[in-house]
Design a protein around this motif. Structure first.
Motif, PDB file in Angstrom:
ATOM      1  N   ARG A 244     -12.888  86.702 -29.836  1.00 49.92           N
ATOM      2  CA  ARG A 244     -11.647  85.431 -29.891  1.00 49.92           C
ATOM      3  C   ARG A 244     -12.622  84.898 -31.192  1.00 49.92           C
ATOM      4  O   ARG A 244     -12.059  83.892 -32.233  1.00 49.92           O
ATOM      5  N   ALA A 245     -13.518  84.565 -31.361  1.00 51.52           N
ATOM      6  CA  ALA A 245     -14.521  83.439 -31.394  1.00 51.52           C
ATOM      7  C   ALA A 245     -14.923  84.679 -32.708  1.00 51.52           C
ATOM      8  O   ALA A 245     -14.971  83.001 -33.964  1.00 51.52           O
ATOM      9  N   HIS A 246     -15.533  85.214 -33.009  1.00 56.39           N
ATOM     10  CA  HIS A 246     -15.462  86.765 -34.615  1.00 56.39           C
ATOM     11  C   HIS A 246     -14.162  85.484 -35.345  1.00 56.39           C
ATOM     12  O   HIS A 246     -14.313  85.186 -36.486  1.00 56.39           O
ATOM     13  N   ALA A 247     -13.118  85.774 -34.342  1.00 59.66           N
ATOM     14  CA  ALA A 247     -11.776  85.479 -35.388  1.00 59.66           C
ATOM     15  C   ALA A 247     -11.848  83.805 -35.655  1.00 59.66           C
ATOM     16  O   ALA A 247     -11.192  83.519 -36.916  1.00 59.66           O
ATOM     17  N   ILE A 248     -11.691  82.963 -34.814  1.00 57.18           N
ATOM     18  CA  ILE A 248     -12.023  82.096 -35.092  1.00 57.18           C
ATOM     19  C   ILE A 248     -13.211  81.917 -36.281  1.00 57.18           C
ATOM     20  O   ILE A 248     -12.772  80.820 -37.360  1.00 57.18           O
ATOM     21  N   MET A 249     -14.717  82.087 -36.298  1.00 58.82           N
ATOM     22  CA  MET A 249     -15.195  81.895 -37.483  1.00 58.82           C
ATOM     23  C   MET A 249     -14.928  82.143 -38.608  1.00 58.82           C
ATOM     24  O   MET A 249     -14.983  81.846 -40.012  1.00 58.82           O
ATOM     25  N   GLY A 250     -14.774  83.929 -38.789  1.00 59.50           N
ATOM     26  CA  GLY A 250     -13.513  83.780 -40.511  1.00 59.50           C
ATOM     27  C   GLY A 250     -12.616  83.227 -41.078  1.00 59.50           C
ATOM     28  O   GLY A 250     -12.294  82.947 -41.857  1.00 59.50           O
ATOM     29  N   ALA A 251     -11.804  82.783 -39.839  1.00 62.18           N
ATOM     30  CA  ALA A 251     -11.179  81.572 -40.123  1.00 62.18           C
ATOM     31  C   ALA A 251     -11.666  80.465 -40.851  1.00 62.18           C
ATOM     32  O   ALA A 251     -11.240  79.634 -41.537  1.00 62.18           O
ATOM     33  N   VAL A 252     -12.395  79.414 -40.136  1.00 64.24           N
ATOM     34  CA  VAL A 252     -13.645  78.680 -40.084  1.00 64.24           C
ATOM     35  C   VAL A 252     -14.174  79.512 -41.934  1.00 64.24           C
ATOM     36  O   VAL A 252     -13.974  78.132 -43.119  1.00 64.24           O
ATOM     37  N   GLU A 253     -14.660  80.675 -42.224  1.00 66.02           N
ATOM     38  CA  GLU A 253     -15.281  80.208 -43.189  1.00 66.02           C
ATOM     39  C   GLU A 253     -14.007  80.655 -44.358  1.00 66.02           C
ATOM     40  O   GLU A 253     -14.650  80.342 -45.422  1.00 66.02           O
ATOM     41  N   THR A 254     -13.111  80.893 -44.085  1.00 72.03           N
ATOM     42  CA  THR A 254     -12.373  81.087 -44.877  1.00 72.03           C
ATOM     43  C   THR A 254     -11.426  79.374 -45.490  1.00 72.03           C
ATOM     44  O   THR A 254     -11.599  79.558 -46.915  1.00 72.03           O
ATOM     45  N   PHE A 255     -11.632  78.784 -44.989  1.00 74.40           N
ATOM     46  CA  PHE A 255     -11.154  77.395 -45.263  1.00 74.40           C
ATOM     47  C   PHE A 255     -12.556  77.054 -45.733  1.00 74.40           C
ATOM     48  O   PHE A 255     -12.235  76.378 -46.695  1.00 74.40           O
ATOM     49  N   MET A 256     -13.562  76.687 -45.441  1.00 74.54           N
ATOM     50  CA  MET A 256     -15.152  76.277 -45.875  1.00 74.54           C
ATOM     51  C   MET A 256     -15.199  76.877 -47.584  1.00 74.54           C
ATOM     52  O   MET A 256     -15.175  76.009 -49.011  1.00 74.54           O
ATOM     53  N   ILE A 257     -14.425  78.311 -48.034  1.00 73.00           N
ATOM     54  CA  ILE A 257     -15.360  78.839 -49.287  1.00 73.00           C
ATOM     55  C   ILE A 257     -13.414  77.791 -50.061  1.00 73.00           C
ATOM     56  O   ILE A 257     -13.367  78.042 -51.813  1.00 73.00           O
ATOM     57  N   ILE A 258     -12.555  78.096 -49.801  1.00 74.07           N
ATOM     58  CA  ILE A 258     -11.366  77.327 -50.595  1.00 74.07           C
ATOM     59  C   ILE A 258     -12.101  76.049 -50.738  1.00 74.07           C
ATOM     60  O   ILE A 258     -11.879  75.827 -52.067  1.00 74.07           O
ATOM     61  N   ILE A 259     -12.422  75.611 -49.466  1.00 77.56           N
ATOM     62  CA  ILE A 259     -12.932  73.842 -50.283  1.00 77.56           C
ATOM     63  C   ILE A 259     -14.180  73.820 -51.305  1.00 77.56           C
ATOM     64  O   ILE A 259     -14.373  73.262 -51.826  1.00 77.56           O
ATOM     65  N   GLY A 260     -15.137  74.781 -50.529  1.00 74.06           N
ATOM     66  CA  GLY A 260     -15.566  75.580 -51.653  1.00 74.06           C
ATOM     67  C   GLY A 260     -15.859  76.153 -53.289  1.00 74.06           C
ATOM     68  O   GLY A 260     -16.725  74.889 -54.550  1.00 74.06           O
ATOM     69  N   ILE A 261     -15.213  76.235 -53.453  1.00 74.26           N
ATOM     70  CA  ILE A 261     -14.193  76.677 -54.863  1.00 74.26           C
ATOM     71  C   ILE A 261     -13.571  75.330 -55.329  1.00 74.26           C
ATOM     72  O   ILE A 261     -14.306  74.956 -56.595  1.00 74.26           O
ATOM     73  N   ILE A 262     -13.053  74.523 -54.726  1.00 69.11           N
ATOM     74  CA  ILE A 262     -12.449  73.678 -54.926  1.00 69.11           C
ATOM     75  C   ILE A 262     -13.404  72.428 -55.891  1.00 69.11           C
ATOM     76  O   ILE A 262     -13.351  71.835 -57.164  1.00 69.11           O
ATOM     77  N   SER A 263     -14.102  72.888 -55.326  1.00 68.18           N
ATOM     78  CA  SER A 263     -15.466  71.267 -55.080  1.00 68.18           C
ATOM     79  C   SER A 263     -16.428  72.049 -56.191  1.00 68.18           C
ATOM     80  O   SER A 263     -16.984  71.259 -57.133  1.00 68.18           O
ATOM     81  N   PHE A 264     -16.466  73.292 -57.019  1.00 64.41           N
ATOM     82  CA  PHE A 264     -17.136  73.858 -57.728  1.00 64.41           C
ATOM     83  C   PHE A 264     -16.067  73.779 -59.029  1.00 64.41           C
ATOM     84  O   PHE A 264     -16.956  73.249 -59.715  1.00 64.41           O
ATOM     85  N   ILE A 265     -14.651  73.602 -59.046  1.00 64.78           N
ATOM     86  CA  ILE A 265     -13.795  73.426 -60.274  1.00 64.78           C
ATOM     87  C   ILE A 265     -14.159  71.850 -60.452  1.00 64.78           C
ATOM     88  O   ILE A 265     -13.955  71.507 -61.446  1.00 64.78           O
ATOM     89  N   ARG A 266     -14.297  71.021 -59.623  1.00 63.92           N
ATOM     90  CA  ARG A 266     -13.678  70.527 -59.549  1.00 63.92           C
ATOM     91  C   ARG A 266     -15.290  69.077 -60.068  1.00 63.92           C
ATOM     92  O   ARG A 266     -15.883  68.151 -61.397  1.00 63.92           O
ATOM     93  N   GLY A 267     -16.303  69.696 -59.663  1.00 60.84           N
ATOM     94  CA  GLY A 267     -17.899  69.230 -60.285  1.00 60.84           C
ATOM     95  C   GLY A 267     -17.733  69.808 -62.024  1.00 60.84           C
ATOM     96  O   GLY A 267     -18.964  68.628 -62.586  1.00 60.84           O
ATOM     97  N   TRP A 268     -17.450  70.842 -62.346  1.00 58.55           N
ATOM     98  CA  TRP A 268     -17.361  70.504 -63.738  1.00 58.55           C
ATOM     99  C   TRP A 268     -16.313  69.943 -64.677  1.00 58.55           C
ATOM    100  O   TRP A 268     -16.952  69.113 -65.707  1.00 58.55           O
ATOM    101  N   PHE A 269     -14.938  69.084 -63.878  1.00 56.20           N
ATOM    102  CA  PHE A 269     -14.628  68.211 -64.488  1.00 56.20           C
ATOM    103  C   PHE A 269     -15.150  67.028 -64.738  1.00 56.20           C
ATOM    104  O   PHE A 269     -15.132  66.015 -65.455  1.00 56.20           O
ATOM    105  N   ILE A 270     -16.103  67.090 -63.446  1.00 53.15           N
ATOM    106  CA  ILE A 270     -16.716  65.738 -63.678  1.00 53.15           C
ATOM    107  C   ILE A 270     -18.033  66.050 -64.862  1.00 53.15           C
ATOM    108  O   ILE A 270     -18.207  64.994 -65.074  1.00 53.15           O
ATOM    109  N   LEU A 271     -18.432  66.571 -64.398  1.00 53.74           N
ATOM    110  CA  LEU A 271     -19.955  66.618 -65.846  1.00 53.74           C
ATOM    111  C   LEU A 271     -19.060  66.660 -66.708  1.00 53.74           C
ATOM    112  O   LEU A 271     -20.097  65.863 -67.943  1.00 53.74           O
TER     113      LEU A 271
END
Length: 321
Positions: A244-271
């Protein structure tokens, strides 16, 4: 040509964005109806509506190219008639922009090749240590998170790559249009930092998987992101609890990756905005978004690095491999 110069750059940029959204809404109708009933299906259906936009933008680019070529010819004629009033360089700028617009697909390939992205493999990952989360007592919270993550992960990656490519085309077309502007426009002129930032941003957006791989390799030394979480047996968890802990970690990773890509793209628009001289955008904010986005995408290697920094062995706790 006078009419085109009288229209502000902001209005042209908004026109490109509104046109893209309008066309996406028109082409989305059939795809949305055909999908099933999960959030991932809705995201994929919406993303499919954008698949026709590159062809539409290419058609618009050819029309713009023909128009600029015609204006360039007239500018050459005006220069011959009134050389002191109409600089020849105005005609040259129009012709160059027209040629770029007419050959947009080739120019996209040249832009990507200029930054070397065509030789770089896409960012990848080592998989996720997740199960369905079902047991004899029924669906659990970790099972719900697993289902949500498994449904959204491929759909959001698909959506990000399509949106990024379409946005990159629009930014690239805006950068080409800036070639026709006067040198008195400062950062937004043909040789201004804002125009250069537009070309760089366009290259990154057009090659998002490769750009993420470049930054991941630069910061973490590998473009194959370690996402497979393993909790040590010394942690004292039962097999079911560890699963169960592995499953939760995988879900957290997924949401972190989604947020990270959004932040990465937004950073280039800000630049891009900061290079244009927008007082509300700063270079520091842009690079903060870009770096934070890469770290979020590589949350597993980052956690490994933090543990090792404090003298902890990830193999005795949680290791991403």
């Amino acid at each position: 040509m006078f009419l085109m110069r009288s229209v502000s750059y902001i209005k042209i940029q908004k026109a490109f964005m509104l046109l893209a959204l309008f066309c996406a809404g028109v082409f989305y109708s059939d795809a949305a109806v055909a999908q099933d009933n999960t959030l991932g299906d809705l995201v994929v259906g919406l993303s499919d509506g954008f698949l026709t936009l590159p062809s539409l933008l290419e058609m618009i680019s050819r029309l713009l190219g023909a128009g600029f070529i015609i204006f360039g010819i007239y500018k050459f004629r005006d220069h011959v008639d009134r050389p002191s009033q109409v600089p020849m360089f105005d005609a040259i700028r129009m012709m160059i922009a027209g040629a770029f617009f007419l050959t947009l697909p080739d120019m996209v390939n040249y832009l990507i090749s200029t930054f070397g992205f065509q030789e770089i493999e896409d960012i990848s990952n080592s998989g996720y240590n997740m199960s369905a989360g079902d047991n004899e007592g029924g669906l659990t919270v970790d099972g719900m998170l697993t289902s949500l993550a498994n449904d959204l992960r491929p759909a959001m990656m698909y959506a990000f790559y399509i949106f990024s490519y379409v946005a990159g085309l629009i930014v690239f077309m805006i950068a080409i249009y800036r070639i026709t502007r006067g040198f008195d426009q400062g950062a937004r002129g043909p040789l201004g930092m804002g125009t250069f930032a537009h070309f760089v941003t366009a290259a990154v957006l057009l090659s998002l998987p490769q750009a993420l791989a470049v930054f991941s390799t630069t910061i973490f030394g590998d473009s194959d992101v370690k996402t497979f979480a393993v909790i040590s047996e010394d942690a004292g968890m039962t097999a079911e609890l560890a699963e169960r802990a592995h499953a939760i970690m995988g879900a957290v990773e997924t949401f972190m990756i989604i947020i990270g890509i959004i932040s990465f793209i937004r950073g280039w628009f800000i630049l891009k905005s900061a290079a244009d001289g927008n007082g509300q955008a700063t270079t520091l904010s842009a690079f903060s978004h870009i770096v934070a986005g890469v770290v979020a995408v590589n949350i597993g290697p980052f956690i490994n690095a933090v543990q090792q920094t404090f003298g902890l062995d990830p193999a005795n706790g949680i290791l991403f491999q």
